[in-house]
Design a protein around this motif. Structure first.
Motif, short mmCIF file in Angstrom:
data_model
loop_
_atom_site.label_atom_id
_atom_site.label_comp_id
_atom_site.label_asym_id
_atom_site.label_seq_id
_atom_site.Cartn_x
_atom_site.Cartn_y
_atom_site.Cartn_z
N GLN A 182 0.83 -1.21 0.00
CA GLN A 182 0.00 0.00 0.00
C GLN A 182 0.86 1.26 0.00
OE1 GLN A 182 -2.33 -0.90 3.49
NE2 GLN A 182 -4.05 -1.66 2.28
N LYS A 183 1.86 1.29 0.88
CA LYS A 183 2.75 2.46 0.95
C LYS A 183 3.53 2.63 -0.35
CE LYS A 183 2.34 4.12 5.20
NZ LYS A 183 2.03 5.52 5.52
N SER A 184 3.99 1.52 -0.90
CA SER A 184 4.81 1.59 -2.11
C SER A 184 4.00 2.06 -3.31
CB SER A 184 5.42 0.22 -2.40
OG SER A 184 6.26 -0.21 -1.35
N ILE A 193 -5.37 6.54 -10.83
CA ILE A 193 -5.57 5.18 -10.30
C ILE A 193 -5.51 5.12 -8.77
CG2 ILE A 193 -4.61 4.17 -12.40
CD1 ILE A 193 -2.11 3.48 -10.71
N GLU A 194 -5.27 6.27 -8.16
CA GLU A 194 -5.08 6.29 -6.70
C GLU A 194 -6.23 5.62 -5.95
OE1 GLU A 194 -4.95 10.09 -4.28
OE2 GLU A 194 -2.81 9.73 -4.60
N LYS A 195 -7.49 5.89 -6.38
CA LYS A 195 -8.65 5.35 -5.67
C LYS A 195 -8.79 3.84 -5.85
CE LYS A 195 -11.36 9.64 -5.93
NZ LYS A 195 -12.61 10.26 -6.43
N VAL A 196 -8.17 3.32 -6.89
CA VAL A 196 -8.32 1.89 -7.20
C VAL A 196 -7.19 1.05 -6.61
CG1 VAL A 196 -8.87 0.28 -9.07
CG2 VAL A 196 -9.32 2.70 -9.37
N ILE A 200 -6.65 -3.08 -6.29
CA ILE A 200 -5.58 -3.79 -6.98
C ILE A 200 -4.81 -4.66 -6.01
CG2 ILE A 200 -3.43 -3.52 -8.28
CD1 ILE A 200 -4.57 -0.89 -9.38
N ILE A 201 -4.51 -4.12 -4.85
CA ILE A 201 -3.75 -4.85 -3.84
C ILE A 201 -4.54 -6.06 -3.34
CG2 ILE A 201 -2.78 -4.69 -1.52
CD1 ILE A 201 -2.07 -1.75 -2.21
N ALA A 216 -13.09 -1.61 -12.56
CA ALA A 216 -12.90 -0.35 -11.83
C ALA A 216 -11.82 0.51 -12.48
CB ALA A 216 -12.52 -0.64 -10.38
N LEU A 217 -10.77 -0.13 -12.96
CA LEU A 217 -9.70 0.60 -13.66
C LEU A 217 -10.22 1.23 -14.94
CD1 LEU A 217 -6.65 -1.79 -13.17
CD2 LEU A 217 -6.74 0.61 -12.49
#
Length: 217
Positions: A182-184, A193-196, A200-201, A216-217
């Motif tokens: 998440q941090k990386s 893409i920040e909200k997605v 993704i993770i 979603a992307l």
């Protein structure tokens, strides 16, 4: 400084004295063999030498906390050995290593990211003990916080290794791997893409979520 049996005698007062010496003299405080001596003490797996290993880690932390960016050539070659001690049998050594690894990151200049990331990824290999992997992941998380732009550039190397850790059989590794990922990924700084990113993770750990994530992307 820090030669031979002197390492074994280090205590809180000695570490404080070492810190003061480094603050006043910088890299000139080091003897030519300081790094080699500390590495030798850290690598001595003799059960009776646990105090020496803990003391060497204390010295390492004192150095990294006070030397600043000039400590890059000192810190990077030693980080793998420090993280290995996160799996030491002695609690005092483990606790010192868990502090020393992430703590060293704060002293590194941004340009050192390129050389320290491979060291951290090596410590996440499946051949490493789970405590070492957790320590490496925690250290990478700190690195992503302090040098996000440089970590973003290293993501092609980081993502495959951390993804593998996210499906590790050890719960502690999986939990820390998710936090590190998440941090990386936030370090990318891509608003599109920040909200997605959280989706993704999650899809890395659960492939059934892949179609929904792609939508979603």
């Amino acid at each position: 400084i820090v030669r031979g049996e002197g390492v074994a005698d280090m205590n809180e007062a000695a570490v404080a004295e070492l810190s003061a010496l480094i603050k006043s003299k910088g890299v000139q405080a080091f003897g030519d063999d300081t790094r080699e001596e500390l590495q030798a003490q850290m690598e001595d797996g003799n059960k009776k030498k646990a105090p020496q290993r803990a003391a060497a880690l204390g010295a390492f932390s004192a150095i990294t906390a006070n030397i600043g960016p000039a400590g890059d050539p000192f810190v990077v070659p030693m980080i793998g050995g420090v993280l290995k001690l996160c799996a030491d049998k002695e609690k005092s050594v483990r606790e010192a290593a868990e502090t020393a690894g992430p703590g060293a990151i704060a002293s590194l200049p941004a340009y050192a990211t390129k050389t320290v990331v491979p060291k951290l990824l090596q410590s996440m290999d499946s051949s490493c003990r789970s405590q070492t992997v957790v320590g490496a992941l925690s250290t990478l998380e700190k690195l992503a916080e302090s040098n996000p732009n440089q970590v973003a550039q290293a993501l092609p190397d980081i993502v495959p290794v951390v993804s593998a850790c996210m499906v590790d059989i050890t719960d502690a590794v999986k939990v820390q791997a998710k936090k590190t990922m998440q941090k990386s990924c936030v370090a990318i700084g891509n608003k599109d893409i920040e909200k997605v990113i959280p989706q993704i993770i999650e899809a890395v750990s659960d492939i059934s979520l892949v179609p929904e994530t792609i939508h979603a992307l």
